[in-house]
Design an enzyme around this catalytic site. Structure first.
Site, PDB file in Angstrom:
ATOM      1  CE  LYS A 248      -7.179   7.103   7.198  1.00 17.33           C
ATOM      2  NZ  LYS A 248      -6.483   6.905   8.461  1.00 17.33           N
TER       3      LYS A 248
ATOM      4  CE1 TYR B 253      -8.261   4.356   5.005  1.00 15.47           C
ATOM      5  CE2 TYR B 253      -8.057   5.314   2.807  1.00 15.47           C
ATOM      6  CZ  TYR B 253      -7.510   5.021   4.040  1.00 15.47           C
ATOM      7  OH  TYR B 253      -6.224   5.417   4.334  1.00 15.47           O
TER       8      TYR B 253
ATOM      9  CB  SER C 153      -5.404   9.249   2.804  1.00 18.17           C
ATOM     10  OG  SER C 153      -5.418   8.868   1.455  1.00 18.17           O
TER      11      SER C 153
HETATM   12  P1  NAD Z   1      -1.685  -1.208   8.587  1.00 18.93           P
HETATM   13  O1  NAD Z   1      -2.974  -1.923   8.485  1.00 18.93           O
HETATM   14  O2  NAD Z   1      -0.437  -1.938   8.194  1.00 18.93           O
HETATM   15  O3  NAD Z   1      -1.483  -0.658  10.077  1.00 18.93           O
HETATM   16  C1  NAD Z   1      -2.558  -0.287  10.897  1.00 18.93           C
HETATM   17  C2  NAD Z   1      -2.354  -0.965  12.249  1.00 18.93           C
HETATM   18  O4  NAD Z   1      -3.416  -0.571  13.113  1.00 18.93           O
HETATM   19  C3  NAD Z   1      -2.377  -2.495  12.160  1.00 18.93           C
HETATM   20  O5  NAD Z   1      -1.234  -2.998  12.820  1.00 18.93           O
HETATM   21  C4  NAD Z   1      -3.665  -2.890  12.884  1.00 18.93           C
HETATM   22  O6  NAD Z   1      -3.531  -4.127  13.543  1.00 18.93           O
HETATM   23  C5  NAD Z   1      -3.864  -1.718  13.828  1.00 18.93           C
HETATM   24  N1  NAD Z   1      -5.251  -1.434  14.213  1.00 18.93           N
HETATM   25  C6  NAD Z   1      -6.339  -1.334  13.419  1.00 18.93           C
HETATM   26  N2  NAD Z   1      -7.416  -1.006  14.136  1.00 18.93           N
HETATM   27  C7  NAD Z   1      -7.009  -0.887  15.429  1.00 18.93           C
HETATM   28  C8  NAD Z   1      -7.661  -0.573  16.645  1.00 18.93           C
HETATM   29  N3  NAD Z   1      -8.972  -0.327  16.685  1.00 18.93           N
HETATM   30  N4  NAD Z   1      -6.929  -0.525  17.787  1.00 18.93           N
HETATM   31  C9  NAD Z   1      -5.601  -0.811  17.761  1.00 18.93           C
HETATM   32  N5  NAD Z   1      -4.933  -1.128  16.651  1.00 18.93           N
HETATM   33  C10 NAD Z   1      -5.621  -1.165  15.480  1.00 18.93           C
HETATM   34  O7  NAD Z   1      -1.829   0.135   7.753  1.00 18.93           O
HETATM   35  P2  NAD Z   1      -0.717   1.186   7.310  1.00 18.93           P
HETATM   36  O8  NAD Z   1      -0.548   1.061   5.840  1.00 18.93           O
HETATM   37  O9  NAD Z   1       0.461   1.123   8.184  1.00 18.93           O
HETATM   38  O10 NAD Z   1      -1.523   2.534   7.553  1.00 18.93           O
HETATM   39  C11 NAD Z   1      -1.429   3.248   8.764  1.00 18.93           C
HETATM   40  C12 NAD Z   1      -2.378   4.423   8.720  1.00 18.93           C
HETATM   41  O11 NAD Z   1      -2.075   5.235   7.595  1.00 18.93           O
HETATM   42  C13 NAD Z   1      -3.855   4.019   8.575  1.00 18.93           C
HETATM   43  O12 NAD Z   1      -4.618   4.894   9.355  1.00 18.93           O
HETATM   44  C14 NAD Z   1      -4.112   4.222   7.098  1.00 18.93           C
HETATM   45  O13 NAD Z   1      -5.459   4.500   6.845  1.00 18.93           O
HETATM   46  C15 NAD Z   1      -3.239   5.433   6.805  1.00 18.93           C
HETATM   47  N6  NAD Z   1      -2.867   5.521   5.393  1.00 18.93           N
HETATM   48  C16 NAD Z   1      -2.252   4.469   4.789  1.00 18.93           C
HETATM   49  C17 NAD Z   1      -1.916   4.550   3.439  1.00 18.93           C
HETATM   50  C18 NAD Z   1      -1.244   3.392   2.740  1.00 18.93           C
HETATM   51  O14 NAD Z   1      -1.177   3.400   1.521  1.00 18.93           O
HETATM   52  N7  NAD Z   1      -0.711   2.398   3.446  1.00 18.93           N
HETATM   53  C19 NAD Z   1      -2.212   5.713   2.715  1.00 18.93           C
HETATM   54  C20 NAD Z   1      -2.822   6.780   3.374  1.00 18.93           C
HETATM   55  C21 NAD Z   1      -3.150   6.679   4.721  1.00 18.93           C
HETATM   56  C1  UD1 Z   2      -5.567   3.631  -3.442  1.00 19.73           C
HETATM   57  C2  UD1 Z   2      -6.901   4.080  -2.877  1.00 19.73           C
HETATM   58  C3  UD1 Z   2      -6.661   5.241  -1.913  1.00 19.73           C
HETATM   59  C4  UD1 Z   2      -5.689   4.821  -0.818  1.00 19.73           C
HETATM   60  C5  UD1 Z   2      -4.396   4.328  -1.474  1.00 19.73           C
HETATM   61  C6  UD1 Z   2      -3.413   3.810  -0.486  1.00 19.73           C
HETATM   62  C7  UD1 Z   2      -8.607   3.560  -4.559  1.00 19.73           C
HETATM   63  C8  UD1 Z   2      -9.531   4.108  -5.588  1.00 19.73           C
HETATM   64  N1  UD1 Z   2      -7.788   4.452  -3.969  1.00 19.73           N
HETATM   65  O1  UD1 Z   2      -4.982   4.713  -4.131  1.00 19.73           O
HETATM   66  O2  UD1 Z   2      -7.884   5.651  -1.333  1.00 19.73           O
HETATM   67  O3  UD1 Z   2      -5.391   5.920   0.038  1.00 19.73           O
HETATM   68  O4  UD1 Z   2      -4.697   3.262  -2.403  1.00 19.73           O
HETATM   69  O5  UD1 Z   2      -3.862   2.637   0.120  1.00 19.73           O
HETATM   70  O6  UD1 Z   2      -8.607   2.374  -4.276  1.00 19.73           O
HETATM   71  N2  UD1 Z   2      -3.247  -0.102 -10.602  1.00 19.73           N
HETATM   72  C9  UD1 Z   2      -3.236  -0.985 -11.665  1.00 19.73           C
HETATM   73  N3  UD1 Z   2      -3.374  -2.314 -11.392  1.00 19.73           N
HETATM   74  C10 UD1 Z   2      -3.493  -2.813 -10.128  1.00 19.73           C
HETATM   75  C11 UD1 Z   2      -3.479  -1.900  -9.042  1.00 19.73           C
HETATM   76  C12 UD1 Z   2      -3.371  -0.544  -9.314  1.00 19.73           C
HETATM   77  O7  UD1 Z   2      -3.129  -0.575 -12.811  1.00 19.73           O
HETATM   78  O8  UD1 Z   2      -3.619  -4.050  -9.955  1.00 19.73           O
HETATM   79  C13 UD1 Z   2      -3.086   1.350 -10.878  1.00 19.73           C
HETATM   80  C14 UD1 Z   2      -4.260   2.202 -10.412  1.00 19.73           C
HETATM   81  O9  UD1 Z   2      -5.234   2.297 -11.417  1.00 19.73           O
HETATM   82  C15 UD1 Z   2      -3.542   3.531 -10.118  1.00 19.73           C
HETATM   83  C16 UD1 Z   2      -2.142   3.116  -9.645  1.00 19.73           C
HETATM   84  O10 UD1 Z   2      -1.955   1.794 -10.143  1.00 19.73           O
HETATM   85  O11 UD1 Z   2      -3.402   4.279 -11.294  1.00 19.73           O
HETATM   86  C17 UD1 Z   2      -1.998   3.103  -8.132  1.00 19.73           C
HETATM   87  O12 UD1 Z   2      -3.036   2.327  -7.569  1.00 19.73           O
HETATM   88  P1  UD1 Z   2      -3.087   1.980  -6.003  1.00 19.73           P
HETATM   89  O13 UD1 Z   2      -1.775   1.435  -5.575  1.00 19.73           O
HETATM   90  O14 UD1 Z   2      -4.292   1.125  -5.764  1.00 19.73           O
HETATM   91  O15 UD1 Z   2      -3.247   3.387  -5.294  1.00 19.73           O
HETATM   92  P2  UD1 Z   2      -4.341   4.541  -5.527  1.00 19.73           P
HETATM   93  O16 UD1 Z   2      -5.384   4.127  -6.474  1.00 19.73           O
HETATM   94  O17 UD1 Z   2      -3.601   5.786  -5.843  1.00 19.73           O
END
Ligand code: NAD
Ligand code: UD1
Length: 336
Positions: free
Chosen positions: A153, A149, A124
């Site tokens: 990572k 979290y 991330s």
């Molecule tokens: P998500 O929660 O939709 O998907 C994660 C999946 O992993 C789920 O289906 C859950 O059931 C499964 N899971 C969790 N723990 C498990 C375990 N111990 N064994 C087997 N399955 C398990 O999340 P996502 O948004 O698809 O994210 C996927 C990956 O990307 C995660 O590692 C997350 O941290 C990373 N990531 C996500 C974002 C985001 O904004 N969505 C941003 C940066 C990184």
């Molecule tokens: C957040 C997480 C980050 C994670 C990412 C994806 C925090 C501090 N960071 O990032 O670790 O990897 O999500 O899951 O939680 N905002 C509003 N109102 C809302 C929600 C968000 O104004 O109700 C604003 C936030 O202040 C920010 C932007 O929207 O400026 C994006 O927010 P968000 O979607 O939560 O993502 P990040 O904060 O970038």
């Protein structure tokens, strides 16, 4: 070619599995369904006309993962499985370290024992911390994480780098995602909300759907063009495609590489709201609220390394991100 996708029924995993199947990979999903549903497999089948193998189970179950790796000629793992809610991680750090860090260690040990040493990992942009100035580049020093979290990572990135130093047979791609939003055009797969959303786009779609009253815009006094926070939003389908390129890369070489997956374009909170309203015709009432703790003013990528080395570039724009997020929200409401 067989690929194991952990967390493959989740938000980013399901879109990636759809892309893998379209490219004719044989896909085995391992997911414990802690944050997704079994039906996602049927939706993926409807989209692609192909069926991934689905195993319900946990990455920490070494006997199970060992059996999967023995039974199938798996050449690489794309590792999405993990817990991802920032606020929850502050309340439950032990669970987060157990699932994300210990879970990844279990997976890596099992892979090593089976001789499968190629992995693409979901990292991330949070690992850059607040100190680096955007556009963020992969050669910048990692920052200070502000929640468990983020620390999981950063820790997993370190473990994977050290693993590659210890054994040159490993091939690792660390993908640093910026802010994934949107959903598949079919409206069949997307992100399942888990309680009240923390992230901006699911909050906006739920306000538009009248499930929530008003959006709170966290801070309007940042040093940004309109005072609201700036982020690099990327369509989840573009992100999924980046994984195919990273997979091809780990299959073709060894060592550890890090890539940003972002668009390189920052948008403010108010720009996102305005685009969403324009594209969907929905109303999104909002109030300006105080800053959210832990937030930074600006975070966007320099995506040029992924373009140069992986030949990957995000193609979908903000209008499509808004349109597809809204289609998914409407479809969820029809189901309910
Ligand atoms: P998500 O929660 O939709 O998907 C994660 C999946 O992993 C789920 O289906 C859950 O059931 C499964 N899971 C969790 N723990 C498990 C375990 N111990 N064994 C087997 N399955 C398990 O999340 P996502 O948004 O698809 O994210 C996927 C990956 O990307 C995660 O590692 C997350 O941290 C990373 N990531 C996500 C974002 C985001 O904004 N969505 C941003 C940066 C990184
Ligand atoms: C957040 C997480 C980050 C994670 C990412 C994806 C925090 C501090 N960071 O990032 O670790 O990897 O999500 O899951 O939680 N905002 C509003 N109102 C809302 C929600 C968000 O104004 O109700 C604003 C936030 O202040 C920010 C932007 O929207 O400026 C994006 O927010 P968000 O979607 O939560 O993502 P990040 O904060 O970038």
């Amino acid at each position: 070619m067989s690929v194991l996708v952990t967390g493959g029924t989740g938000y980013i995993g399901s879109h990636t599995v759809a892309e893998l199947l379209a490219k004719r990979y044989y896909v085995i999903i391992l997911d414990n369904l802690s944050n997704s549903k079994r039906d996602v497999v049927d939706s993926i089948e409807k989209i692609t006309g192909r069926t991934p193998q689905f195993v319900e189970g946990d990455i920490r179950d070494k006997a199970l993962v060992g059996r999967i790796l023995q039974e199938e000629p798996i050449e690489a793992v794309i590792h999405f499985a993990g817990s991802k809610a920032v606020g929850e991680s502050v309340r439950m750090p032990l669970e987060y370290y157990h699932n994300n860090v210990y879970g990844t260690i279990c997976l890596l040990e099992t892979m090593r024992d089976a001789g499968c040493k190629s992995i693409v990992f979901s990292s991330s942009a949070t690992v850059y911390g607040g100190e680096n100035v955007s556009p963020l580049r992969e050669d910048m020093p990692e920052g200070r994480t502000t929640n468990p979290y983020g620390t999981t990572k950063l820790t997993i990135e370190k473990i994977l780098r050290e693993l590659c130093v210890s054994d040159p047979e490993w091939s690792v791609s660390l993908l640093r995602y910026f802010n994934p939003i949107g959903a598949h055009k079919s409206g069949l797969i997307g992100e399942f909300p888990n309680g009240e959303p923390n992230n901006l786009m699911p909050y906006i779609t739920q306000v538009a759907a009248k499930k929530l009253k008003k959006l709170k815009v966290f801070g309007s006094d940042y040093n940004t063009p309109d005072g609201t926070g700036v982020r690099d939003y990327i369509h989840v389908v573009d992100l999924a495609k980046g994984h195919i390129r990273a997979l091809e890369r780990v299959l073709g070489r060894t060592g550890c590489e890090t890539f940003n997956l972002g668009t390189g374009q920052g948008y403010s909170v108010l720009e996102i709201v305005k685009s969403f309203v324009r594209v969907t015709g929905q109303k999104v009432p909002y109030d300006i609220a105080p800053r959210r703790e832990g937030d930074i003013a600006t975070c966007y990528s320099d995506p040029s390394l992924a373009e140069k080395e992986l030949g990957w570039k995000a193609e979908l724009g903000l209008d499509e991100m808004c349109e597809d997020s809204w289609r998914w929200e409407e479809q969820l409401n029809q189901e309910a």
